[in-house]
Design a protein around this motif. Structure first.
Motif, PDB file in Angstrom:
ATOM      1  N   TRP A  87      29.909  12.976  26.393  1.00 12.10           N
ATOM      2  CA  TRP A  87      29.481  11.693  26.212  1.00 12.10           C
ATOM      3  C   TRP A  87      28.010  11.802  26.721  1.00 12.10           C
ATOM      4  O   TRP A  87      27.125  10.699  26.295  1.00 12.10           O
ATOM      5  N   SER A  88      27.474  12.461  27.576  1.00 13.29           N
ATOM      6  CA  SER A  88      26.090  12.605  27.879  1.00 13.29           C
ATOM      7  C   SER A  88      25.316  12.792  26.629  1.00 13.29           C
ATOM      8  O   SER A  88      23.853  12.470  26.889  1.00 13.29           O
ATOM      9  N   ALA A  89      25.838  13.129  25.422  1.00 13.46           N
ATOM     10  CA  ALA A  89      24.710  13.416  24.411  1.00 13.46           C
ATOM     11  C   ALA A  89      24.533  12.270  23.840  1.00 13.46           C
ATOM     12  O   ALA A  89      23.405  12.029  22.917  1.00 13.46           O
ATOM     13  N   PHE A  90      25.074  10.889  24.299  1.00 14.72           N
ATOM     14  CA  PHE A  90      24.735   9.662  23.762  1.00 14.72           C
ATOM     15  C   PHE A  90      24.300   8.676  24.577  1.00 14.72           C
ATOM     16  O   PHE A  90      24.011   7.615  24.243  1.00 14.72           O
ATOM     17  N   ILE A  91      23.806   9.107  25.604  1.00 14.71           N
ATOM     18  CA  ILE A  91      23.103   8.206  26.699  1.00 14.71           C
ATOM     19  C   ILE A  91      21.725   8.881  27.208  1.00 14.71           C
ATOM     20  O   ILE A  91      21.473   9.922  26.856  1.00 14.71           O
ATOM     21  N   ASP A  92      20.813   8.063  27.459  1.00 20.18           N
ATOM     22  CA  ASP A  92      19.489   8.217  27.903  1.00 20.18           C
ATOM     23  C   ASP A  92      19.304   8.584  29.486  1.00 20.18           C
ATOM     24  O   ASP A  92      18.228   9.203  29.900  1.00 20.18           O
ATOM     25  N   GLY A  93      20.284   8.104  30.194  1.00 23.36           N
ATOM     26  CA  GLY A  93      20.314   7.920  31.604  1.00 23.36           C
ATOM     27  C   GLY A  93      21.434   7.532  32.295  1.00 23.36           C
ATOM     28  O   GLY A  93      22.579   7.039  31.702  1.00 23.36           O
ATOM     29  N   ARG A  94      21.531   7.486  33.544  1.00 20.68           N
ATOM     30  CA  ARG A  94      22.761   7.133  34.370  1.00 20.68           C
ATOM     31  C   ARG A  94      22.357   6.187  35.525  1.00 20.68           C
ATOM     32  O   ARG A  94      21.163   6.234  35.964  1.00 20.68           O
ATOM     33  N   MET A  95      23.215   5.316  35.757  1.00 19.93           N
ATOM     34  CA  MET A  95      22.931   4.299  36.896  1.00 19.93           C
ATOM     35  C   MET A  95      23.709   4.804  38.023  1.00 19.93           C
ATOM     36  O   MET A  95      25.137   4.971  38.019  1.00 19.93           O
ATOM     37  N   GLY A 154      25.213   4.025  41.467  1.00 27.24           N
ATOM     38  CA  GLY A 154      25.680   2.864  42.483  1.00 27.24           C
ATOM     39  C   GLY A 154      25.738   3.197  43.798  1.00 27.24           C
ATOM     40  O   GLY A 154      25.880   2.379  44.608  1.00 27.24           O
ATOM     41  N   CYS A 155      25.631   4.404  44.377  1.00 23.03           N
ATOM     42  CA  CYS A 155      25.695   5.054  45.546  1.00 23.03           C
ATOM     43  C   CYS A 155      24.975   6.348  45.420  1.00 23.03           C
ATOM     44  O   CYS A 155      24.904   6.880  44.469  1.00 23.03           O
ATOM     45  N   PRO A 156      24.528   6.887  46.686  1.00 25.54           N
ATOM     46  CA  PRO A 156      23.612   8.026  46.795  1.00 25.54           C
ATOM     47  C   PRO A 156      24.735   9.351  46.043  1.00 25.54           C
ATOM     48  O   PRO A 156      24.285  10.204  45.213  1.00 25.54           O
ATOM     49  N   ALA A 157      26.101   9.313  46.365  1.00 28.94           N
ATOM     50  CA  ALA A 157      26.699  10.369  45.893  1.00 28.94           C
ATOM     51  C   ALA A 157      27.146  10.321  44.558  1.00 28.94           C
ATOM     52  O   ALA A 157      27.332  11.397  43.933  1.00 28.94           O
ATOM     53  N   SER A 158      26.850   9.121  43.710  1.00 29.71           N
ATOM     54  CA  SER A 158      27.212   9.084  42.368  1.00 29.71           C
ATOM     55  C   SER A 158      25.785   9.732  41.636  1.00 29.71           C
ATOM     56  O   SER A 158      25.960  10.096  40.269  1.00 29.71           O
ATOM     57  N   ARG A 159      24.599  10.295  42.304  1.00 29.52           N
ATOM     58  CA  ARG A 159      23.796  11.169  41.536  1.00 29.52           C
ATOM     59  C   ARG A 159      24.167  12.372  41.519  1.00 29.52           C
ATOM     60  O   ARG A 159      23.413  13.264  40.476  1.00 29.52           O
ATOM     61  N   VAL A 160      25.305  12.883  41.823  1.00 30.03           N
ATOM     62  CA  VAL A 160      25.772  14.210  41.407  1.00 30.03           C
ATOM     63  C   VAL A 160      26.328  14.085  39.977  1.00 30.03           C
ATOM     64  O   VAL A 160      27.565  13.658  39.923  1.00 30.03           O
ATOM     65  N   PRO A 161      25.957  15.041  39.263  1.00 27.57           N
ATOM     66  CA  PRO A 161      26.238  14.641  37.904  1.00 27.57           C
ATOM     67  C   PRO A 161      27.665  15.997  37.716  1.00 27.57           C
ATOM     68  O   PRO A 161      27.559  16.842  38.314  1.00 27.57           O
ATOM     69  N   PRO A 210      17.992  11.586  33.505  1.00 26.79           N
ATOM     70  CA  PRO A 210      17.559  10.801  34.794  1.00 26.79           C
ATOM     71  C   PRO A 210      18.549   9.738  35.431  1.00 26.79           C
ATOM     72  O   PRO A 210      19.245   9.320  34.415  1.00 26.79           O
ATOM     73  N   PHE A 211      18.307   9.480  36.721  1.00 29.48           N
ATOM     74  CA  PHE A 211      19.084   8.443  37.273  1.00 29.48           C
ATOM     75  C   PHE A 211      18.403   7.146  37.725  1.00 29.48           C
ATOM     76  O   PHE A 211      17.077   7.428  38.078  1.00 29.48           O
ATOM     77  N   VAL A 212      18.662   6.211  37.774  1.00 34.18           N
ATOM     78  CA  VAL A 212      18.307   4.917  38.192  1.00 34.18           C
ATOM     79  C   VAL A 212      19.128   4.340  39.192  1.00 34.18           C
ATOM     80  O   VAL A 212      20.344   4.150  38.993  1.00 34.18           O
ATOM     81  N   GLU A 213      18.559   4.262  40.551  1.00 34.79           N
ATOM     82  CA  GLU A 213      19.505   3.925  41.607  1.00 34.79           C
ATOM     83  C   GLU A 213      19.426   2.289  41.559  1.00 34.79           C
ATOM     84  O   GLU A 213      18.716   1.748  41.495  1.00 34.79           O
ATOM     85  N   SER A 214      20.793   1.687  41.498  1.00 32.25           N
ATOM     86  CA  SER A 214      21.122   0.416  41.491  1.00 32.25           C
ATOM     87  C   SER A 214      22.154  -0.010  42.446  1.00 32.25           C
ATOM     88  O   SER A 214      23.536   0.180  42.251  1.00 32.25           O
ATOM     89  N   TYR A 215      21.503   0.096  43.780  1.00 29.38           N
ATOM     90  CA  TYR A 215      22.665  -0.150  45.105  1.00 29.38           C
ATOM     91  C   TYR A 215      23.263  -1.473  44.978  1.00 29.38           C
ATOM     92  O   TYR A 215      22.586  -2.557  44.351  1.00 29.38           O
ATOM     93  N   HIS A 216      24.031  -1.659  46.144  1.00 32.97           N
ATOM     94  CA  HIS A 216      24.602  -3.024  46.159  1.00 32.97           C
ATOM     95  C   HIS A 216      23.444  -3.977  46.940  1.00 32.97           C
ATOM     96  O   HIS A 216      22.473  -3.237  47.397  1.00 32.97           O
ATOM     97  N   ALA A 217      23.611  -5.059  46.989  1.00 30.53           N
ATOM     98  CA  ALA A 217      22.556  -6.014  47.511  1.00 30.53           C
ATOM     99  C   ALA A 217      23.241  -7.351  48.140  1.00 30.53           C
ATOM    100  O   ALA A 217      24.388  -7.616  47.639  1.00 30.53           O
ATOM    101  N   VAL A 218      22.471  -8.156  48.897  1.00 28.81           N
ATOM    102  CA  VAL A 218      23.041  -9.392  49.237  1.00 28.81           C
ATOM    103  C   VAL A 218      21.555 -10.463  49.264  1.00 28.81           C
ATOM    104  O   VAL A 218      20.373  -9.837  48.840  1.00 28.81           O
TER     105      VAL A 218
END
Length: 209
Positions: free
Chosen positions: A13-21, A23-30, A37-45
Motif C-alpha cells: 500500500w505504500s506504493a500508492f501514497i506520498d506520505g504518512r500522517m 497522530g502520535c510520536p510512536a506512529s512515526r515508526v514505519p 515522509p511523515f507529517v505530524e498531526s497531533y491532538h489539539a484543544v
C-alpha cells in the motif's frame, strides 16, 4: 516486531501514497521500512476555551492529575515521589486527583506511602468543572507508565500550568520543552521525579514555566 504478512501489506500500500500522517510520536515508526515522509498531526484543544485562571489565594502548591484511576496512569508512582517531599520536610503542597476509575486502589496506594492526607479526590468531572479543577491548580502532572498521547496535556498547557509529564507519553515529545514550559520525567525514578516536584514549589520557577 510485526509479522511478515503485516510488513508486506504495508509495503504494497505504500506504493500508492506520498506520505504518512503521524497522530502520535510512536506512529512515526514505519511498519514496512519505508522512507516516506511523515507529517505530524497531533491532538489539539481550543485555546480560546482553555485560558489561564486565577489561583485561589492562600492555597498550598497544588499538583493536579486528570485521567483514569488505573495502574497504567502511574498514580502510585506519583504518590511515591510525593512521599519523598514529605520526608524532606516540604509541607506546603497537596495533590488533586481528577477522574474516575478504581478509587479504592488509588486511595490504597496513597495510604501505603503516607500521602493520603495530602490528596483531594474530585471523582469524574464534566467539562467545565474539570477545566476549573485543572485551571485553579499550580502544576499539572501526568505520571503514566504509558500513554500513546494524552490530550489532557494540551488542556493543561493552554490553562497556563507548568508541566511534569511522563517521558512515556506521546504528548511529552510533542508539547514539553525542557525547562521552558516544564519537564519530562521518568515516573519510575522517584528521586528525580521528587526533585522536579520540589523545584515546582518555588513560585518564581512556576511563573517562568
Amino acid at each position: 516486531a510485526y509479522p511478515w504478512q503485516t510488513r508486506l501489506w504495508h509495503l504494497i500500500w505504500s506504493a500508492f501514497i506520498d506520505g504518512r500522517m503521524a497522530g502520535c510520536p510512536a506512529s512515526r515508526v514505519p511498519v514496512s521500512g519505508s522512507r516516506l515522509p511523515f507529517v505530524e498531526s497531533y491532538h489539539a484543544v481550543d485555546s480560546r476555551e482553555f485560558t489561564p485562571m486565577p489561583k485561589p489565594a492562600g492555597q498550598p502548591v497544588t499538583f493536579v492529575f486528570s485521567g483514569q484511576l488505573i495502574e497504567r496512569k502511574g498514580l502510585d508512582l506519583w504518590f511515591q515521589a510525593a512521599a519523598r517531599l514529605i520526608k524532606a520536610g516540604h509541607d506546603d503542597f497537596r495533590l488533586r486527583v481528577v477522574g474516575g476509575g478504581d478509587e479504592t486502589w488509588a486511595r490504597r496506594c496513597a495510604e501505603s506511602v503516607g500521602v493520603a492526607d495530602r490528596v483531594e479526590w474530585t471523582g469524574f468531572l464534566q467539562r467545565d468543572a474539570m477545566k476549573e479543577a485543572l485551571g485553579t491548580a499550580d502544576v499539572f502532572v501526568l505520571p503514566s507508565r504509558f500513554d500513546s498521547y494524552a490530550v489532557v496535556v494540551h488542556e493543561a498547557a493552554c490553562l497556563g500550568l507548568p508541566l511534569l509529564v511522563s517521558r512515556h507519553a506521546g504528548a511529552a515529545e510533542a508539547i514539553v520543552e525542557e525547562g521552558i514550559n516544564g519537564w519530562k520525567v521518568d515516573p519510575f525514578d522517584s528521586a528525580d521525579f521528587a526533585a522536579r516536584m520540589t523545584a515546582m514549589l518555588d513560585s518564581a520557577t512556576r511563573t517562568r514555566l
